[in-house]
Design an enzyme around this catalytic site. Structure first.
Site, PDB file in Angstrom:
ATOM      1  N   GLY A   9     -10.029   4.463   2.064  1.00 32.09           N
ATOM      2  CA  GLY A   9     -10.667   3.402   1.334  1.00 32.09           C
ATOM      3  C   GLY A   9     -10.031   2.043   1.659  1.00 32.09           C
ATOM      4  N   GLY A  12     -11.594  -1.876   1.014  1.00 28.43           N
ATOM      5  CA  GLY A  12     -11.720  -2.432  -0.189  1.00 28.43           C
ATOM      6  C   GLY A  12     -10.791  -3.568  -0.717  1.00 28.43           C
ATOM      7  N   ASP A  35     -12.544   4.040   6.167  1.00 25.93           N
ATOM      8  CA  ASP A  35     -13.254   3.969   4.901  1.00 25.93           C
ATOM      9  C   ASP A  35     -14.698   4.788   5.323  1.00 25.93           C
ATOM     10  OD1 ASP A  35     -13.069   1.596   2.569  1.00 25.93           O
ATOM     11  OD2 ASP A  35     -14.889   2.473   2.809  1.00 25.93           O
ATOM     12  N   ASP A  52     -15.261   9.971   5.146  1.00 25.39           N
ATOM     13  CA  ASP A  52     -15.819  10.300   3.750  1.00 25.39           C
ATOM     14  C   ASP A  52     -14.705  10.965   3.017  1.00 25.39           C
ATOM     15  OD1 ASP A  52     -16.683  10.825   1.342  1.00 25.39           O
ATOM     16  OD2 ASP A  52     -18.591  11.734   2.293  1.00 25.39           O
ATOM     17  N   TYR A 142     -13.876   6.110 -16.150  1.00 27.69           N
ATOM     18  CA  TYR A 142     -12.852   5.641 -15.008  1.00 27.69           C
ATOM     19  C   TYR A 142     -11.493   5.906 -15.563  1.00 27.69           C
ATOM     20  CZ  TYR A 142     -10.220   1.960 -12.371  1.00 27.69           C
ATOM     21  OH  TYR A 142      -9.264   1.491 -11.550  1.00 27.69           O
ATOM     22  N   LYS A 146      -8.409   8.404 -14.328  1.00 29.53           N
ATOM     23  CA  LYS A 146      -7.079   7.922 -14.272  1.00 29.53           C
ATOM     24  C   LYS A 146      -6.053   8.738 -14.628  1.00 29.53           C
ATOM     25  CE  LYS A 146      -8.125   4.841 -10.839  1.00 29.53           C
ATOM     26  NZ  LYS A 146      -7.679   5.035  -9.482  1.00 29.53           N
TER      27      LYS A 146
HETATM   28  P1  NAD Z   1     -12.626  -0.855  -4.001  1.00 32.43           P
HETATM   29  O1  NAD Z   1     -13.939  -0.699  -4.645  1.00 32.43           O
HETATM   30  O2  NAD Z   1     -12.647  -2.544  -3.553  1.00 32.43           O
HETATM   31  O3  NAD Z   1     -12.314  -0.301  -2.587  1.00 32.43           O
HETATM   32  C1  NAD Z   1     -12.584   1.027  -2.641  1.00 32.43           C
HETATM   33  C2  NAD Z   1     -12.920   1.480  -1.290  1.00 32.43           C
HETATM   34  O4  NAD Z   1     -13.148   2.876  -1.183  1.00 32.43           O
HETATM   35  C3  NAD Z   1     -14.131   0.670  -0.539  1.00 32.43           C
HETATM   36  O5  NAD Z   1     -13.962   0.167   0.591  1.00 32.43           O
HETATM   37  C4  NAD Z   1     -15.094   1.859  -0.615  1.00 32.43           C
HETATM   38  O6  NAD Z   1     -16.032   1.602   0.630  1.00 32.43           O
HETATM   39  C5  NAD Z   1     -14.259   3.038  -0.104  1.00 32.43           C
HETATM   40  N1  NAD Z   1     -15.053   4.425  -0.603  1.00 32.43           N
HETATM   41  C6  NAD Z   1     -15.880   4.488  -1.828  1.00 32.43           C
HETATM   42  N2  NAD Z   1     -15.966   5.719  -1.539  1.00 32.43           N
HETATM   43  C7  NAD Z   1     -15.611   6.572  -0.542  1.00 32.43           C
HETATM   44  C8  NAD Z   1     -15.607   7.885   0.206  1.00 32.43           C
HETATM   45  N3  NAD Z   1     -16.459   8.616  -0.433  1.00 32.43           N
HETATM   46  N4  NAD Z   1     -14.727   8.079   1.110  1.00 32.43           N
HETATM   47  C9  NAD Z   1     -14.147   7.184   1.809  1.00 32.43           C
HETATM   48  N5  NAD Z   1     -13.997   5.750   1.207  1.00 32.43           N
HETATM   49  C10 NAD Z   1     -14.638   5.716   0.070  1.00 32.43           C
HETATM   50  O7  NAD Z   1     -11.444  -0.627  -5.074  1.00 32.43           O
HETATM   51  P2  NAD Z   1      -9.977  -1.486  -5.281  1.00 32.43           P
HETATM   52  O8  NAD Z   1     -10.090  -2.508  -5.919  1.00 32.43           O
HETATM   53  O9  NAD Z   1      -9.385  -1.559  -3.660  1.00 32.43           O
HETATM   54  O10 NAD Z   1      -9.208  -0.192  -5.687  1.00 32.43           O
HETATM   55  C11 NAD Z   1      -8.433   0.605  -4.961  1.00 32.43           C
HETATM   56  C12 NAD Z   1      -7.874   1.628  -6.072  1.00 32.43           C
HETATM   57  O11 NAD Z   1      -6.995   0.882  -6.850  1.00 32.43           O
HETATM   58  C13 NAD Z   1      -8.845   2.769  -6.870  1.00 32.43           C
HETATM   59  O12 NAD Z   1      -8.120   3.721  -7.011  1.00 32.43           O
HETATM   60  C14 NAD Z   1      -8.679   1.691  -7.955  1.00 32.43           C
HETATM   61  O13 NAD Z   1      -9.049   2.540  -9.152  1.00 32.43           O
HETATM   62  C15 NAD Z   1      -7.251   1.370  -8.169  1.00 32.43           C
HETATM   63  N6  NAD Z   1      -7.257  -0.030  -9.090  1.00 32.43           N
HETATM   64  C16 NAD Z   1      -7.705  -1.143  -8.670  1.00 32.43           C
HETATM   65  C17 NAD Z   1      -7.555  -2.219  -9.578  1.00 32.43           C
HETATM   66  C18 NAD Z   1      -8.168  -3.639  -9.139  1.00 32.43           C
HETATM   67  O14 NAD Z   1      -8.101  -4.422  -9.970  1.00 32.43           O
HETATM   68  N7  NAD Z   1      -8.832  -3.873  -7.913  1.00 32.43           N
HETATM   69  C19 NAD Z   1      -7.061  -2.136 -10.592  1.00 32.43           C
HETATM   70  C20 NAD Z   1      -6.400  -0.702 -10.971  1.00 32.43           C
HETATM   71  C21 NAD Z   1      -6.419   0.367 -10.228  1.00 32.43           C
HETATM   72  C1  AKB Z   2     -11.415  -2.470 -13.209  1.00 34.00           C
HETATM   73  O1  AKB Z   2     -11.484  -3.591 -13.975  1.00 34.00           O
HETATM   74  O2  AKB Z   2     -11.752  -1.597 -13.396  1.00 34.00           O
HETATM   75  C2  AKB Z   2     -10.206  -2.403 -12.388  1.00 34.00           C
HETATM   76  C3  AKB Z   2      -8.920  -1.891 -13.102  1.00 34.00           C
HETATM   77  C4  AKB Z   2      -8.097  -2.679 -14.068  1.00 34.00           C
HETATM   78  O3  AKB Z   2      -8.730  -0.642 -12.970  1.00 34.00           O
HETATM   79  N1  AKB Z   2      -9.886  -3.736 -11.979  1.00 34.00           N
END
Ligand code: NAD
Ligand code: AKB
Length: 316
Positions: A9, A12, A35, A52, A142, A146
């Site tokens: 991933g 992202g 990714d 994937d 979600y 988690k």
């Molecule tokens: P994002 O959606 O920006 O990135 C996720 C990435 O995973 C994407 O590039 C997507 O293409 C890839 N992906 C989706 N399905 C896939 C698959 N089947 N195989 C391989 N890759 C796949 O998410 P993010 O914001 O970078 O978050 C990353 C992690 O951090 C997640 O677990 C999210 O829950 C956690 N998180 C994020 C935030 C935030 O504010 N961004 C806050 C809390 C927790």
């Molecule tokens: C969301 O809003 O879903 C994320 C998170 C706080 O986990 N940015």
């Protein structure tokens, strides 16, 4: 032996910046970005594989073939996207974690990082300075995934000794890579539209407070947690991580100090209920005590950094 790191991933919002930071620290060749989508342009300086995460055999082949010793599992469906298709979000978030946990044990991967979120909290959780140990009754799919994920991580640590580490990130704010469908994404969109249009219509109401953090702090926290000596990691669920707490009205006021004519209006949608179920602010004293965590960016320094960097990026 030097570590070989696989990020799943990596394209992202977090993955791009984490890959850049890990490559700067351990060397480009030691950090394999992967990714399901095509590689992000910022990741061209190191190895990339299309992967994937739902294809366990493909993940295992990469782990075996590249002799991977650490995995960062970032692929997930975030809160707002998840509510549109709950069973699909559950399937992706849980199957990916369970399969990677198993692969780590079977292939002797020494460390796994898997992020949790403030979404584990719900409307029955104390909303100010939410403690590490508290009521966890999330109301989004979600958040449920988690919370279940945290328990599975702890189970694999207790049962198999897998060194899995986790953080409950707050909403993360960044400019290099676009956010992926979360409730906190407004706090990124607002900066972009302030620069592009001078105005923003917010999908949350003006006094909705949420815990937030600038990406530089979040990446530093992630690396500090992963590098901390094993005996210091006393929590095998996920660490609370504080940072900043602000409302849409306050971020707008902070932008107005740079762009005086900026205006904001409010049109709350389904994401309001998600935001209302999450805390206003987080107590991260356990992370501070166990591995020395301290955030650096406040709202004003984050606004300056976001506007400065986005101005350059949007002009390209
Ligand atoms: P994002 O959606 O920006 O990135 C996720 C990435 O995973 C994407 O590039 C997507 O293409 C890839 N992906 C989706 N399905 C896939 C698959 N089947 N195989 C391989 N890759 C796949 O998410 P993010 O914001 O970078 O978050 C990353 C992690 O951090 C997640 O677990 C999210 O829950 C956690 N998180 C994020 C935030 C935030 O504010 N961004 C806050 C809390 C927790
Ligand atoms: C969301 O809003 O879903 C994320 C998170 C706080 O986990 N940015």
């Amino acid at each position: 032996m030097e570590d070989t790191i696989l990020i799943i991933g990596a394209g992202g919002q977090i993955g791009v910046e984490l890959a850049l930071a890990l490559r700067a620290r351990y060397g480009n060749d030691r950090v394999i970005a992967s990714d399901i989508k095509d590689p992000h342009p910022l990741l061209s300086d190191g190895p990339f594989v299309h992967l994937d995460v739902m294809d366990a055999d493909a993940v295992r082949q990469v782990v075996q073939g590249k002799k991977v010793t650490q995995i960062y599992l970032l692929a997930a469906i975030l809160s707002a996207t998840g509510e549109k298709n709950p069973l699909w979000a559950w399937d992706i978030n849980m199957k990916s974690l369970l399969s990677v946990l198993d692969i780590c044990v079977q292939e002797k991967v020494s460390k796994l990082y898997w992020p949790s979120s403030i979404a584990v909290f719900g409307p029955t959780t104390p909303e100010n300075h939410t403690p590490q140990k508290t009521v966890l009754e999330p109301t989004t799919v979600y958040g449920i995934s988690k919370y279940a994920g945290e328990l599975w991580c702890q189970y694999y640590f207790n049962k198999y000794g897998l060194d899995v580490r986790s953080i409950r990130y707050p909403g993360l704010i960044s400019w290099k890579s676009a956010p992926g469908g979360g409730t906190t994404d407004y706090a990124i969109d607002i900066y972009i539209e302030a620069l592009q249009k001078g105005s923003y219509t917010c999908f949350l109401s003006e006094n909705t407070y949420l815990p937030m953090m600038y990406m530089d702090d979040a990446i530093r926290a992630t690396i500090e947690l992963m590098e901390a000596p094993k005996e210091q990691i006393r929590n095998r669920l996920a660490y609370n991580l504080g940072g900043i707490s602000f409302s849409p009205a306050e971020i707008a006021a902070s932008i107005r100090r740079h762009i005086p004519g900026f205006t904001i209006s409010y049109a709350p949608d389904f994401r309001q209920a998600i935001a209302d179920s999450w805390p206003n602010s987080i107590d991260d004293s356990e992370a501070h005590k166990d591995w020395g965590w301290k955030h650096e960016y406040d709202l004003e320094s984050m606004t300056s950094a976001m506007l400065e960097n986005l101005k350059v990026k949007l002009a390209q």
